[in-house]
Motif scaffolding. Structure first.
Motif, PDB file in Angstrom:
ATOM      1  N   LEU A  30       0.850  -1.207   0.000  1.00 22.90           N
ATOM      2  CA  LEU A  30       0.000   0.000   0.000  1.00 22.90           C
ATOM      3  C   LEU A  30       0.877   1.245   0.000  1.00 22.90           C
ATOM      4  N   ASP A  31       1.936   1.218   0.791  1.00 24.59           N
ATOM      5  CA  ASP A  31       2.837   2.369   0.879  1.00 24.59           C
ATOM      6  C   ASP A  31       3.609   2.536  -0.429  1.00 24.59           C
ATOM      7  N   GLY A  32       3.875   1.416  -1.092  1.00 24.70           N
ATOM      8  CA  GLY A  32       4.622   1.473  -2.345  1.00 24.70           C
ATOM      9  C   GLY A  32       3.872   2.212  -3.439  1.00 24.70           C
ATOM     10  N   GLY A  35       3.981   5.914  -1.560  1.00 22.90           N
ATOM     11  CA  GLY A  35       5.130   6.359  -0.761  1.00 22.90           C
ATOM     12  C   GLY A  35       6.362   5.528  -1.054  1.00 22.90           C
ATOM     13  N   ASP A  36       7.115   5.219  -0.006  1.00 22.80           N
ATOM     14  CA  ASP A  36       8.404   4.558  -0.205  1.00 22.80           C
ATOM     15  C   ASP A  36       8.390   3.090   0.223  1.00 22.80           C
ATOM     16  N   ALA A  37       7.206   2.523   0.369  1.00 20.86           N
ATOM     17  CA  ALA A  37       7.049   1.073   0.576  1.00 20.86           C
ATOM     18  C   ALA A  37       7.659   0.553   1.870  1.00 20.86           C
ATOM     19  N   ASP A  38       7.814   1.430   2.859  1.00 17.04           N
ATOM     20  CA  ASP A  38       8.440   0.953   4.101  1.00 17.04           C
ATOM     21  C   ASP A  38       7.471   0.925   5.291  1.00 17.04           C
ATOM     22  N   HIS A  39       6.226   1.257   5.075  1.00 11.62           N
ATOM     23  CA  HIS A  39       5.325   1.394   6.225  1.00 11.62           C
ATOM     24  C   HIS A  39       5.146   0.086   6.993  1.00 11.62           C
ATOM     25  N   GLY A  40       5.037  -1.009   6.273  1.00 12.96           N
ATOM     26  CA  GLY A  40       4.887  -2.312   6.945  1.00 12.96           C
ATOM     27  C   GLY A  40       6.116  -2.658   7.765  1.00 12.96           C
TER      28      GLY A  40
HETATM   29 MG   LIG Z   1       6.755   5.158   3.890  1.00  8.87          MG
END
Ligand SMILES: [Mg+2]
Length: 213
Positions: A30-32, A35-40
């Motif tokens: 979802l963040d990807g 955003g930068d795909a690091d939320h998980g």
């Molecule tokens: Mg992020």
């Protein structure tokens, strides 16, 4: 329901850590998109650090405030940016809301949910409609308090909170981000759920699971 003890709160952090670990990839995906795909990764790091720290407390001497403050410190040490300070503030506020209590009543737990939401909103300075985790947390806390005022038991209040959080998360699909990295995407973020709102639903679903009969 009997009072919520330090042990129950430690179990809550363990459950959130296990659940965010399971949801890590979905949250990163979802963040990807926006955003930068690091939320998980951040959520897993934060909650596993928080769960580990609180599980090392002695339930015989610790009080709920110490559990929340310990979780706050560990979360912030593990996640210095973005969601780190938001959840750290949330836990500090929850700790302050139950200061001096040895265990928590159902009313206290509703206050905890309100304090978590307030902390996140104050720290992030986000309003509803800006495509952030506030879009899940704020309506969840409001629904939880409203249900309690109607005299519903905690489990039903948390069920209402979860429903409101899910609706709030879904609503972020139609929002253009005003804060954070995704704000640079403008309308390209339309149609996508905010990852912070999605992880808020995960956390609130754990509250609901643990405190439902
Ligand atoms: Mg992020």
């Amino acid at each position: 329901m009997t009072d919520i003890t330090v042990k129950d709160l430690i179990s809550l952090f363990t459950l959130i850590a296990e659940t965010t670990a399971r949801e890590k990839e979905r949250l990163c995906e979802l963040d990807g998109v926006i955003g930068d795909a690091d939320h998980g990764i951040a959520m897993e790091l934060g909650f596993s650090a928080a769960a580990k720290a609180v599980s090392e407390l002695d339930p015989a001497t610790a009080d709920p405030t110490l559990v929340f403050n310990t979780a706050a410190k560990a979360f912030l040490n593990a996640v210095g940016a973005s969601s780190g300070p938001l959840y750290a503030t949330a836990f500090m506020r929850a700790g302050a809301a139950v200061k001096g209590k040895v265990s928590l009543s159902e009313d206290d737990m509703v206050s905890v949910v309100a304090a978590l939401a307030r902390g996140i909103q104050d720290r992030g300075k986000a309003e509803i409609g800006e495509k952030t985790m506030v879009d899940a947390w704020a309506p969840a806390a409001k629904a939880c308090e409203a249900a309690r005022q109607q005299g519903l038991p905690l489990a039903a209040c948390l069920a209402e909170a979860l429903k409101a959080a899910e609706a709030g998360m879904e609503a972020t699909k139609d929002m253009i981000a005003a804060k954070g990295r995704s704000s640079r995407l403008g309308e390209r973020a339309l149609g996508h759920v905010d990852p912070g709102a999605a992880s808020a639903v995960v956390v609130i679903s754990c509250l609901h699971t643990l405190f439902s009969p």
